[in-house]
Design a protein around this motif. Sequence first.
Motif, PDB file in Angstrom:
ATOM      1  N   TYR A 101      25.643  61.635 -12.857  1.00 40.84           N
ATOM      2  CA  TYR A 101      25.741  63.066 -12.945  1.00 40.84           C
ATOM      3  C   TYR A 101      27.182  63.214 -12.522  1.00 40.84           C
ATOM      4  O   TYR A 101      27.852  63.066 -11.528  1.00 40.84           O
ATOM      5  CB  TYR A 101      24.786  63.910 -12.103  1.00 40.84           C
ATOM      6  CG  TYR A 101      25.101  65.408 -12.387  1.00 40.84           C
ATOM      7  CD1 TYR A 101      24.877  66.168 -13.456  1.00 40.84           C
ATOM      8  CD2 TYR A 101      25.705  66.216 -11.363  1.00 40.84           C
ATOM      9  CE1 TYR A 101      25.148  67.334 -13.825  1.00 40.84           C
ATOM     10  CE2 TYR A 101      26.140  67.445 -11.472  1.00 40.84           C
ATOM     11  CZ  TYR A 101      25.968  68.011 -12.756  1.00 40.84           C
ATOM     12  OH  TYR A 101      26.075  69.275 -12.939  1.00 40.84           O
ATOM     13  N   ASP A 102      28.011  63.956 -13.745  1.00 41.62           N
ATOM     14  CA  ASP A 102      29.469  64.283 -13.270  1.00 41.62           C
ATOM     15  C   ASP A 102      29.509  65.975 -13.452  1.00 41.62           C
ATOM     16  O   ASP A 102      29.068  66.367 -14.595  1.00 41.62           O
ATOM     17  CB  ASP A 102      30.052  63.685 -14.407  1.00 41.62           C
ATOM     18  CG  ASP A 102      31.831  63.973 -14.302  1.00 41.62           C
ATOM     19  OD1 ASP A 102      32.066  65.063 -13.240  1.00 41.62           O
ATOM     20  OD2 ASP A 102      32.584  63.176 -14.844  1.00 41.62           O
ATOM     21  N   GLY A 109      27.777  64.625 -20.595  1.00 48.08           N
ATOM     22  CA  GLY A 109      28.592  63.434 -20.948  1.00 48.08           C
ATOM     23  C   GLY A 109      27.641  62.227 -21.405  1.00 48.08           C
ATOM     24  O   GLY A 109      27.011  61.854 -20.261  1.00 48.08           O
ATOM     25  N   ASN A 110      27.730  61.592 -22.248  1.00 43.36           N
ATOM     26  CA  ASN A 110      26.966  60.322 -22.615  1.00 43.36           C
ATOM     27  C   ASN A 110      27.416  59.593 -23.721  1.00 43.36           C
ATOM     28  O   ASN A 110      28.216  60.090 -24.470  1.00 43.36           O
ATOM     29  CB  ASN A 110      25.413  60.736 -22.659  1.00 43.36           C
ATOM     30  CG  ASN A 110      25.000  61.539 -23.704  1.00 43.36           C
ATOM     31  OD1 ASN A 110      25.108  60.719 -24.971  1.00 43.36           O
ATOM     32  ND2 ASN A 110      24.906  62.646 -23.795  1.00 43.36           N
ATOM     33  N   THR A 152      24.335  56.597 -19.877  1.00 45.97           N
ATOM     34  CA  THR A 152      25.047  57.433 -18.948  1.00 45.97           C
ATOM     35  C   THR A 152      25.883  56.684 -17.987  1.00 45.97           C
ATOM     36  O   THR A 152      25.473  55.532 -17.619  1.00 45.97           O
ATOM     37  CB  THR A 152      24.130  58.255 -18.086  1.00 45.97           C
ATOM     38  OG1 THR A 152      23.139  57.589 -17.338  1.00 45.97           O
ATOM     39  CG2 THR A 152      23.519  59.308 -18.857  1.00 45.97           C
ATOM     40  N   TYR A 153      27.245  57.176 -17.611  1.00 48.92           N
ATOM     41  CA  TYR A 153      27.994  56.555 -16.496  1.00 48.92           C
ATOM     42  C   TYR A 153      27.926  56.649 -15.139  1.00 48.92           C
ATOM     43  O   TYR A 153      27.497  57.827 -14.764  1.00 48.92           O
ATOM     44  CB  TYR A 153      29.369  56.663 -17.258  1.00 48.92           C
ATOM     45  CG  TYR A 153      30.462  56.106 -16.327  1.00 48.92           C
ATOM     46  CD1 TYR A 153      30.681  54.523 -16.726  1.00 48.92           C
ATOM     47  CD2 TYR A 153      31.215  56.694 -15.184  1.00 48.92           C
ATOM     48  CE1 TYR A 153      31.903  53.972 -16.051  1.00 48.92           C
ATOM     49  CE2 TYR A 153      32.090  55.771 -14.672  1.00 48.92           C
ATOM     50  CZ  TYR A 153      32.570  54.499 -14.901  1.00 48.92           C
ATOM     51  OH  TYR A 153      33.423  53.824 -14.272  1.00 48.92           O
ATOM     52  N   SER A 154      27.967  55.626 -14.414  1.00 50.41           N
ATOM     53  CA  SER A 154      28.012  55.842 -12.975  1.00 50.41           C
ATOM     54  C   SER A 154      29.116  55.157 -12.532  1.00 50.41           C
ATOM     55  O   SER A 154      29.335  53.676 -12.700  1.00 50.41           O
ATOM     56  CB  SER A 154      26.651  55.362 -12.433  1.00 50.41           C
ATOM     57  OG  SER A 154      26.885  55.278 -11.190  1.00 50.41           O
ATOM     58  N   GLN A 155      30.042  55.714 -11.586  1.00 52.14           N
ATOM     59  CA  GLN A 155      31.280  55.237 -11.012  1.00 52.14           C
ATOM     60  C   GLN A 155      30.932  54.260 -10.146  1.00 52.14           C
ATOM     61  O   GLN A 155      31.293  53.126  -9.885  1.00 52.14           O
ATOM     62  CB  GLN A 155      32.234  56.248 -10.588  1.00 52.14           C
ATOM     63  CG  GLN A 155      33.555  55.587  -9.954  1.00 52.14           C
ATOM     64  CD  GLN A 155      34.522  56.659  -9.788  1.00 52.14           C
ATOM     65  OE1 GLN A 155      34.218  57.808  -9.911  1.00 52.14           O
ATOM     66  NE2 GLN A 155      35.572  56.410  -8.782  1.00 52.14           N
ATOM     67  N   LEU A 198      28.476  67.542  -0.682  1.00 52.71           N
ATOM     68  CA  LEU A 198      27.230  67.604  -1.536  1.00 52.71           C
ATOM     69  C   LEU A 198      27.606  67.794  -3.067  1.00 52.71           C
ATOM     70  O   LEU A 198      26.662  67.525  -3.887  1.00 52.71           O
ATOM     71  CB  LEU A 198      26.576  69.033  -1.321  1.00 52.71           C
ATOM     72  CG  LEU A 198      25.869  69.284   0.056  1.00 52.71           C
ATOM     73  CD1 LEU A 198      25.122  70.499   0.280  1.00 52.71           C
ATOM     74  CD2 LEU A 198      24.699  67.884   0.315  1.00 52.71           C
ATOM     75  N   THR A 199      28.802  68.380  -3.461  1.00 48.74           N
ATOM     76  CA  THR A 199      29.217  68.576  -4.834  1.00 48.74           C
ATOM     77  C   THR A 199      29.798  67.414  -5.295  1.00 48.74           C
ATOM     78  O   THR A 199      30.194  67.374  -6.449  1.00 48.74           O
ATOM     79  CB  THR A 199      29.930  69.808  -4.784  1.00 48.74           C
ATOM     80  OG1 THR A 199      31.227  69.534  -3.808  1.00 48.74           O
ATOM     81  CG2 THR A 199      29.370  71.078  -4.579  1.00 48.74           C
ATOM     82  N   ARG A 200      30.163  66.338  -4.580  1.00 46.39           N
ATOM     83  CA  ARG A 200      30.978  65.073  -5.013  1.00 46.39           C
ATOM     84  C   ARG A 200      30.075  64.387  -5.880  1.00 46.39           C
ATOM     85  O   ARG A 200      28.778  64.171  -5.615  1.00 46.39           O
ATOM     86  CB  ARG A 200      31.105  64.270  -3.730  1.00 46.39           C
ATOM     87  CG  ARG A 200      31.969  63.062  -4.181  1.00 46.39           C
ATOM     88  CD  ARG A 200      32.643  62.253  -2.844  1.00 46.39           C
ATOM     89  NE  ARG A 200      33.375  61.207  -3.162  1.00 46.39           N
ATOM     90  CZ  ARG A 200      33.849  60.529  -2.271  1.00 46.39           C
ATOM     91  NH1 ARG A 200      33.794  60.570  -1.006  1.00 46.39           N
ATOM     92  NH2 ARG A 200      34.738  59.575  -2.502  1.00 46.39           N
TER      93      ARG A 200
END
Length: 460
Positions: free
Chosen positions: A34-35, A41-42, A220-223, A27-29
């Motif tokens: 969202y990091d 961060g953005n 915003t960043y998404s891996q 759940l927290t991964r």
Amino acid sequence: MAPPPLLPARFVAASVALLAVAFSSSLTRPSGAYDPLDPNGNITIKWDVIQWTADGYVAVVSLYNYQQYRHIQAPPGWRLGWVWAKKEVIWAMTGGQATEQGDCSRFKASVLPHCCRRDPEVVDLLPGTPYNTQTANCCRGGVLASWAQDPSDAVASFQVSVGQAGSTNRTVKVPRNFTLLAPGPGYTCGAAKLVKPTKFMSQDGRRSTQAHMTWNVTCTYSQFLAQRSPTCCVSLSSFYNDTIVSCPACSCGCQNNNSSSTAAPGSCVEGSRRSPYLASVVNDPSKNSLAPLVQCTSHMCPVRVHWHVKVSYKEYWRVKITVTNFNYRMNYSQWNLVAQHPNFDNLTTIFSFNYRPLNPYGVINDTAMLWGIKYYNDLLMTAGPDGNVQSELLFRKEPSTFTFHKGWAFPRRVYFNGDNCVMPPPDAYPWLPNAASPRLSPSLLLPLVAAAWTAFAVLS
């Protein structure tokens, strides 16, 4: 028929606890944009209209990297794009340039616009650009440092002269569909929003001027958007156990066994610089330098982080961290490493790395950012003998919390260059040799819990 024998309560409790930990960690991964280690961060794009012209305006466009540990490196650096709301053109630029001029055939004058595309894409200028084409915070080849690592280089700017745009606050229209490549996908930009005009201070600090209009865009960043497969993994070892826990198999992909690894491998190459195939691929300028050329390993990750619990003293304990580059095409400049461990609050000494604590929630000091020392090990070389950096960390033992039991000495999370690394499963961590309870594999754990619940249902 006699009911099945009950399992010992301690086994049932341990099984349920392990399942709860695994569920909570899933759940927290980090997911989406969202990091949890950098919740705010953005990258913010600020567009300041500073001067009106006959048919438009002059604006200063700035990129602010408010991400604590995620940066943009060259080549080729950041690329910023948008779509004009009307039929605007770019007459001139300093500090940056559009990648394409587009169709400017409707202009009959001898001087043509810098860019006539409805969807321009702008890149930073290279170092060494003539002074008359520079602006403040420009000309670094698209490099944008992270805020925690180097805030002075976490800002990039260019100046643009826009035509056919209107020359009043009511006639100027905000561009749409901003995109940010760094250099590939990963960033998602929101809509531009009009904000309070920016104020600029004079050098002596005694006078301020303000922009005519200002709008902001947040990206915003998404891996997951950047790449579907991870880019790094973590391996573990300790002085009290001979077991070396390797990165999980296929952490970042699996080998393509349908091709020969000695001639022209499909997904990796053998770790020998004498291979003629490797030399031809690395030196071929027609190859895409952004596509990783990874050394053949069981995990197939471009980067591996190894955490070794080295020694235990009476009041201190020591850890060695090694970062290895398996990518033959990538030098990682200004690399950084983020690790989460409960004992970072008692970090005493760190050798040959820079260190900064990250406190995303203010009161808990369990996250550290590490990066190389400039001109010494801030460049992680390509795969090969020189493709690694390492350092040691000395922690003070806190009697109330310190233990080597149950994997406590190993990190909870590890990031490399802002990407979450694949960790080994918790049941594979090196255990103390005098562990009292037997180790249970995941394949045996689930049937055990199921049997316990069945026995409980029968008896009830």
